[in-house]
Scaffold this motif. Structure first.
Motif, PDB file in Angstrom:
ATOM      1  N   ALA A  91      81.142 -88.394   2.324  1.00  0.00           N
ATOM      2  CA  ALA A  91      81.306 -88.127   0.890  1.00  0.00           C
ATOM      3  C   ALA A  91      81.614 -86.654   0.638  1.00  0.00           C
ATOM      4  O   ALA A  91      82.535 -86.323  -0.137  1.00  0.00           O
ATOM      5  N   LEU A  92      80.881 -85.764   1.278  1.00  0.00           N
ATOM      6  CA  LEU A  92      81.066 -84.331   1.036  1.00  0.00           C
ATOM      7  C   LEU A  92      82.367 -83.815   1.644  1.00  0.00           C
ATOM      8  O   LEU A  92      83.014 -82.933   1.070  1.00  0.00           O
ATOM      9  N   THR A  93      82.775 -84.368   2.775  1.00  0.00           N
ATOM     10  CA  THR A  93      84.051 -83.970   3.372  1.00  0.00           C
ATOM     11  C   THR A  93      85.208 -84.407   2.475  1.00  0.00           C
ATOM     12  O   THR A  93      86.175 -83.660   2.285  1.00  0.00           O
ATOM     13  N   GLY A  94      85.094 -85.597   1.916  1.00  0.00           N
ATOM     14  CA  GLY A  94      86.120 -86.065   0.984  1.00  0.00           C
ATOM     15  C   GLY A  94      86.228 -85.160  -0.234  1.00  0.00           C
ATOM     16  O   GLY A  94      87.333 -84.835  -0.690  1.00  0.00           O
ATOM     17  N   ALA A  95      85.093 -84.728  -0.764  1.00  0.00           N
ATOM     18  CA  ALA A  95      85.091 -83.826  -1.917  1.00  0.00           C
ATOM     19  C   ALA A  95      85.691 -82.473  -1.535  1.00  0.00           C
ATOM     20  O   ALA A  95      86.441 -81.870  -2.308  1.00  0.00           O
ATOM     21  N   HIS A  96      85.380 -82.001  -0.324  1.00  0.00           N
ATOM     22  CA  HIS A  96      85.931 -80.722   0.147  1.00  0.00           C
ATOM     23  C   HIS A  96      87.458 -80.792   0.254  1.00  0.00           C
ATOM     24  O   HIS A  96      88.146 -79.840  -0.102  1.00  0.00           O
ATOM     25  N   LYS A  97      87.973 -81.910   0.729  1.00  0.00           N
ATOM     26  CA  LYS A  97      89.435 -82.057   0.851  1.00  0.00           C
ATOM     27  C   LYS A  97      90.113 -81.950  -0.507  1.00  0.00           C
ATOM     28  O   LYS A  97      91.198 -81.387  -0.622  1.00  0.00           O
ATOM     29  N   LEU A 131      73.610 -83.437  -6.443  1.00  0.00           N
ATOM     30  CA  LEU A 131      73.559 -84.592  -7.336  1.00  0.00           C
ATOM     31  C   LEU A 131      72.968 -84.195  -8.683  1.00  0.00           C
ATOM     32  O   LEU A 131      73.518 -84.552  -9.733  1.00  0.00           O
ATOM     33  N   ARG A 132      71.883 -83.453  -8.684  1.00  0.00           N
ATOM     34  CA  ARG A 132      71.286 -82.991  -9.953  1.00  0.00           C
ATOM     35  C   ARG A 132      72.289 -82.163 -10.742  1.00  0.00           C
ATOM     36  O   ARG A 132      72.421 -82.312 -11.953  1.00  0.00           O
ATOM     37  N   SER A 133      73.012 -81.305 -10.058  1.00  0.00           N
ATOM     38  CA  SER A 133      74.020 -80.471 -10.707  1.00  0.00           C
ATOM     39  C   SER A 133      75.152 -81.318 -11.284  1.00  0.00           C
ATOM     40  O   SER A 133      75.607 -81.087 -12.409  1.00  0.00           O
ATOM     41  N   LEU A 134      75.612 -82.283 -10.522  1.00  0.00           N
ATOM     42  CA  LEU A 134      76.694 -83.142 -10.984  1.00  0.00           C
ATOM     43  C   LEU A 134      76.270 -84.002 -12.174  1.00  0.00           C
ATOM     44  O   LEU A 134      77.068 -84.283 -13.061  1.00  0.00           O
ATOM     45  N   SER A 162      86.822 -86.642 -12.755  1.00  0.00           N
ATOM     46  CA  SER A 162      86.861 -87.832 -11.901  1.00  0.00           C
ATOM     47  C   SER A 162      86.367 -87.563 -10.472  1.00  0.00           C
ATOM     48  O   SER A 162      85.714 -88.421  -9.871  1.00  0.00           O
ATOM     49  N   VAL A 163      86.659 -86.392  -9.932  1.00  0.00           N
ATOM     50  CA  VAL A 163      86.200 -86.070  -8.573  1.00  0.00           C
ATOM     51  C   VAL A 163      84.677 -85.961  -8.557  1.00  0.00           C
ATOM     52  O   VAL A 163      84.003 -86.546  -7.700  1.00  0.00           O
ATOM     53  N   ALA A 164      84.137 -85.235  -9.522  1.00  0.00           N
ATOM     54  CA  ALA A 164      82.683 -85.077  -9.610  1.00  0.00           C
ATOM     55  C   ALA A 164      82.006 -86.421  -9.881  1.00  0.00           C
ATOM     56  O   ALA A 164      80.952 -86.714  -9.310  1.00  0.00           O
ATOM     57  N   ALA A 165      82.609 -87.240 -10.729  1.00  0.00           N
ATOM     58  CA  ALA A 165      82.018 -88.539 -11.049  1.00  0.00           C
ATOM     59  C   ALA A 165      81.965 -89.441  -9.816  1.00  0.00           C
ATOM     60  O   ALA A 165      80.958 -90.110  -9.571  1.00  0.00           O
ATOM     61  N   GLU A 166      83.031 -89.437  -9.031  1.00  0.00           N
ATOM     62  CA  GLU A 166      83.044 -90.254  -7.822  1.00  0.00           C
ATOM     63  C   GLU A 166      82.010 -89.762  -6.818  1.00  0.00           C
ATOM     64  O   GLU A 166      81.266 -90.549  -6.228  1.00  0.00           O
TER      65      GLU A 166
END
Length: 76
Positions: free
Chosen positions: A14-20, A48-51, A59-63
């Protein structure tokens, strides 16, 4: 131990996808690999708390928020 490995793999994915998608906002895979299991889980929980406090229209943050909720709720 198997649950920790699965949780770590899911968080890394999940975090690698967000980094990309947003390399300036999320840590690189190299940093994530070097992070301990406990550190990675703590980072993900704080993120997660921040998001959850952020914009619902991003949309990126929501996913990522939904992925983190799912992963963190599945592990003790």
């Amino acid at each position: 131990m198997e649950d920790i490995d699965q949780s770590r793999f899911a968080l890394m994915t999940a975090l690698t996808g967000a980094h990309k998608l947003r390399p300036d906002e999320y840590p690189s895979p190299g940093i994530l690999v070097a992070t301990s299991d406990e550190g990675l889980r703590s980072y993900a929980a704080g993120l997660l708390r921040s998001l959850e406090a952020g914009s619902a229209s991003d949309s990126v943050a929501a996913e990522l928020r939904e992925e983190l909720r799912s992963i963190l709720d599945e592990t003790p």
